[in-house]
Design a protein around this motif. Structure first.
Motif, PDB file in Angstrom:
ATOM      1  N   THR A   1       0.840  -1.204   0.000  1.00 43.50           N
ATOM      2  CA  THR A   1       0.000   0.000   0.000  1.00 43.50           C
ATOM      3  C   THR A   1       0.871   1.249   0.000  1.00 43.50           C
ATOM      4  O   THR A   1       0.642   2.192  -0.773  1.00 43.50           O
ATOM      5  CB  THR A   1      -0.938   0.013   1.237  1.00 43.50           C
ATOM      6  OG1 THR A   1      -1.739  -1.155   1.209  1.00 43.50           O
ATOM      7  CG2 THR A   1      -1.823   1.245   1.246  1.00 43.50           C
ATOM      8  N   LEU A   2       1.880   1.244   0.867  1.00 44.37           N
ATOM      9  CA  LEU A   2       2.776   2.409   0.940  1.00 44.37           C
ATOM     10  C   LEU A   2       3.521   2.597  -0.383  1.00 44.37           C
ATOM     11  O   LEU A   2       3.691   3.726  -0.861  1.00 44.37           O
ATOM     12  CB  LEU A   2       3.767   2.207   2.102  1.00 44.37           C
ATOM     13  CG  LEU A   2       4.470   3.452   2.643  1.00 44.37           C
ATOM     14  CD1 LEU A   2       3.472   4.500   3.118  1.00 44.37           C
ATOM     15  CD2 LEU A   2       5.412   3.088   3.786  1.00 44.37           C
ATOM     16  N   GLY A   3       3.958   1.502  -0.969  1.00 45.86           N
ATOM     17  CA  GLY A   3       4.695   1.578  -2.232  1.00 45.86           C
ATOM     18  C   GLY A   3       3.843   2.080  -3.380  1.00 45.86           C
ATOM     19  O   GLY A   3       4.232   2.980  -4.114  1.00 45.86           O
ATOM     20  N   VAL A   4       2.654   1.505  -3.525  1.00 46.28           N
ATOM     21  CA  VAL A   4       1.789   1.844  -4.663  1.00 46.28           C
ATOM     22  C   VAL A   4       1.216   3.264  -4.526  1.00 46.28           C
ATOM     23  O   VAL A   4       1.192   4.020  -5.496  1.00 46.28           O
ATOM     24  CB  VAL A   4       0.636   0.807  -4.787  1.00 46.28           C
ATOM     25  CG1 VAL A   4      -0.397   1.267  -5.809  1.00 46.28           C
ATOM     26  CG2 VAL A   4       1.196  -0.548  -5.169  1.00 46.28           C
ATOM     27  N   LEU A   5       0.784   3.617  -3.317  1.00 42.77           N
ATOM     28  CA  LEU A   5       0.086   4.894  -3.162  1.00 42.77           C
ATOM     29  C   LEU A   5       0.986   6.057  -2.738  1.00 42.77           C
ATOM     30  O   LEU A   5       0.624   7.213  -2.917  1.00 42.77           O
ATOM     31  CB  LEU A   5      -1.059   4.751  -2.155  1.00 42.77           C
ATOM     32  CG  LEU A   5      -2.175   3.766  -2.534  1.00 42.77           C
ATOM     33  CD1 LEU A   5      -3.252   3.740  -1.469  1.00 42.77           C
ATOM     34  CD2 LEU A   5      -2.786   4.125  -3.886  1.00 42.77           C
ATOM     35  N   VAL A   6       2.153   5.772  -2.152  1.00 45.43           N
ATOM     36  CA  VAL A   6       3.009   6.880  -1.661  1.00 45.43           C
ATOM     37  C   VAL A   6       4.331   6.860  -2.433  1.00 45.43           C
ATOM     38  O   VAL A   6       4.474   7.545  -3.428  1.00 45.43           O
ATOM     39  CB  VAL A   6       3.206   6.795  -0.129  1.00 45.43           C
ATOM     40  CG1 VAL A   6       4.038   7.962   0.381  1.00 45.43           C
ATOM     41  CG2 VAL A   6       1.853   6.789   0.579  1.00 45.43           C
ATOM     42  N   ASN A   7       5.309   6.115  -1.988  1.00 48.34           N
ATOM     43  CA  ASN A   7       6.521   5.905  -2.806  1.00 48.34           C
ATOM     44  C   ASN A   7       7.259   4.657  -2.327  1.00 48.34           C
ATOM     45  O   ASN A   7       7.045   4.179  -1.212  1.00 48.34           O
ATOM     46  CB  ASN A   7       7.424   7.150  -2.820  1.00 48.34           C
ATOM     47  CG  ASN A   7       7.993   7.487  -1.452  1.00 48.34           C
ATOM     48  OD1 ASN A   7       8.549   6.635  -0.769  1.00 48.34           O
ATOM     49  ND2 ASN A   7       7.843   8.737  -1.034  1.00 48.34           N
ATOM     50  N   TRP A   8       8.144   4.159  -3.185  1.00 47.57           N
ATOM     51  CA  TRP A   8       8.772   2.867  -2.906  1.00 47.57           C
ATOM     52  C   TRP A   8       9.938   2.958  -1.941  1.00 47.57           C
ATOM     53  O   TRP A   8      10.336   1.961  -1.351  1.00 47.57           O
ATOM     54  CB  TRP A   8       9.182   2.185  -4.210  1.00 47.57           C
ATOM     55  CG  TRP A   8       7.970   1.662  -4.916  1.00 47.57           C
ATOM     56  CD1 TRP A   8       7.350   2.206  -5.992  1.00 47.57           C
ATOM     57  CD2 TRP A   8       7.181   0.522  -4.534  1.00 47.57           C
ATOM     58  NE1 TRP A   8       6.225   1.480  -6.323  1.00 47.57           N
ATOM     59  CE2 TRP A   8       6.105   0.434  -5.447  1.00 47.57           C
ATOM     60  CE3 TRP A   8       7.273  -0.433  -3.515  1.00 47.57           C
ATOM     61  CZ2 TRP A   8       5.132  -0.560  -5.368  1.00 47.57           C
ATOM     62  CZ3 TRP A   8       6.307  -1.422  -3.448  1.00 47.57           C
ATOM     63  CH2 TRP A   8       5.247  -1.482  -4.363  1.00 47.57           C
ATOM     64  N   LEU A   9      10.529   4.167  -1.757  1.00 51.73           N
ATOM     65  CA  LEU A   9      11.601   4.288  -0.756  1.00 51.73           C
ATOM     66  C   LEU A   9      11.019   4.078   0.642  1.00 51.73           C
ATOM     67  O   LEU A   9      11.560   3.316   1.449  1.00 51.73           O
ATOM     68  CB  LEU A   9      12.288   5.663  -0.841  1.00 51.73           C
ATOM     69  CG  LEU A   9      13.329   5.898   0.260  1.00 51.73           C
ATOM     70  CD1 LEU A   9      14.514   4.938   0.109  1.00 51.73           C
ATOM     71  CD2 LEU A   9      13.828   7.345   0.251  1.00 51.73           C
ATOM     72  N   SER A  10       9.906   4.770   0.927  1.00 50.16           N
ATOM     73  CA  SER A  10       9.287   4.605   2.245  1.00 50.16           C
ATOM     74  C   SER A  10       8.798   3.170   2.431  1.00 50.16           C
ATOM     75  O   SER A  10       8.890   2.619   3.542  1.00 50.16           O
ATOM     76  CB  SER A  10       8.149   5.601   2.447  1.00 50.16           C
ATOM     77  OG  SER A  10       7.202   5.495   1.419  1.00 50.16           O
ATOM     78  N   ALA A  11       8.302   2.556   1.357  1.00 47.29           N
ATOM     79  CA  ALA A  11       7.845   1.160   1.445  1.00 47.29           C
ATOM     80  C   ALA A  11       9.014   0.225   1.748  1.00 47.29           C
ATOM     81  O   ALA A  11       8.896  -0.695   2.562  1.00 47.29           O
ATOM     82  CB  ALA A  11       7.170   0.750   0.133  1.00 47.29           C
TER      83      ALA A  11
END
Lengths: 60, 314
Positions: free
Chosen positions: B117-127
């Motif tokens: 969810t974090l990767g798809v909707l926010v960004n992949w570094l935080s994911a």
């Protein structure tokens, strides 16, 4: 049509188990509904502008 | 009535679950999660980039669920030692309300869900940072360090310290020195916080066979190490002001809070070996919770007010 075997021993849930299952079912339902809303709204927020650019001309 | 063969279920050791949604929520370690949410939120707000409030909320939610997932995996793995410690015996798995398999499945599903969810909707570094945090807490800390070395919570503390970095990365897509200093504050705060607890719960840890510092190096050495960490933590807490990230108001508040931490640690240092009540250790444990909340709250307020003054003055 499938008919259940009348000789089959079935599990009868206790009142506590039935209540716990109902409680879990409601929680799963709420969580899944929240997930749908989150992804739906986030998609509009994040890709809304791009989506509006998907005209038939752009898609060709 | 469930369509299942009773005898077959008994043979495979199956039983109908009595776990409620509340039991599964308890697996997420809500109190730890609240600290994660708060520190991640501070990292997110302190970042010098405007962010859509809805995406910010989703980021915080995903971080919270990810942290909770690692808590569930921890409770799955540690059920054996949780059962013999008074502080943790009532947790859902050792108490028998949730089976280990349920806890494991719950933790794994939420781990994947929160990271994706974090990767798809926010960004992949935080994911990626969230995935690393879950791995570090569940595998490196829980499965390896916790039962092996008295430095368990020192190294494992990194997992609890990352949330503000994830919050920052969710907004900026990068990791900065400012967010790493927030990491450092929590990282240095963790040993004195947990060793204060370990001092007055050392019997519990000994019964469970966990090599906490008081059980391995002894109470006197633990008290000295607590004081040493307090001496390092206090100036690091002021560092954001020294480096020009905050106003002097934060500098003053963090200095006072740090002095308080050193004072409480000093009291612990002076504790007698035969002190069974251990009031100074309990007082430090309580104060350490207040310290972390207060210093991050001060940082949050300073970020918001500082930015408002900057905008107003521009």
């Amino acid at each position: 049509m499938i008919v259940a075997d009348k000789n089959l021993e079935l599990v009868t849930l206790t009142e506590r188990q039935r209540k716990a299952r109902r409680n879990r079912s409601v929680a799963i339902g709420v969580a899944l509904a929240a997930l749908v809303i989150i992804f739906y709204v986030a998609t509009i927020v994040k890709f809304g502008h791009n989506a509006s650019g998907l005209t038939p001309t752009n898609l060709m | 009535m469930a369509l299942a063969d009773h005898k077959l279920m008994e043979e495979v050791g199956f039983r109908m679950s009595e776990a409620t949604a509340g039991d599964f929520f308890a697996l997420l370690k809500p109190r730890v999660m609240s600290l994660v949410v708060f520190t991640a939120f501070v990292g997110l707000v302190a970042a010098p980039v405007a962010v859509n409030p809805l995406l910010a909320m989703i980021a915080i939610l995903a971080i919270a669920i990810g942290a909770g997932a690692s808590g569930a995996l921890n409770m799955w793995y540690d059920a054996d030692i949780d059962a013999v410690m008074t502080r943790t015996a009532g947790r859902p798995v050792p108490a028998g309300r949730v089976t280990p398999g349920e806890a494991l499945s719950f933790g794994l599903v939420l781990s994947v869900l929160s990271v994706m969810t974090l990767g798809v909707l926010v960004n992949w570094l935080s994911a990626a940072l969230l995935a690393f945090t879950i791995f570090f807490y569940a595998v490196v800390y829980t499965m390896w360090l916790k039962r092996w070395t008295p430095q368990n919570i020192v190294i494992g503390g990194a997992a609890g310290a990352i949330p503000p970095v994830i919050g920052w990365a969710a907004v900026t897509g990068s990791v900065s020195l400012e967010s790493l200093i927030l990491f450092l504050i929590i990282f240095l705060w963790t040993p004195p916080h947990f060793w204060a607890l370990a001092l007055f719960k050392s019997d519990d840890y000994a019964r469970a066979g966990i090599p906490m510092m008081p059980n391995v190096a002894g109470p006197a050495s633990t008290r000295r190490q607590i004081f040493a960490y307090a001496l390092i933590l206090a100036p690091v807490g002021v560092l954001p002001w020294v480096l020009g990230y905050t106003t002097a108001a934060y500098g003053a508040v963090s200095a006072v809070l740090g002095a308080g931490f050193v004072w409480y640690a000093w009291k612990v240092l002076g504790m007698a070996d035969d002190d069974r009540a251990m009031k100074p250790a309990k007082a430090l444990f309580g104060y350490s919770l207040l310290y972390l909340f207060a210093i991050f709250a001060a940082y949050l307020v300073d970020s918001i007010v500082g930015r408002a003054l900057l905008t107003g003055g521009a």
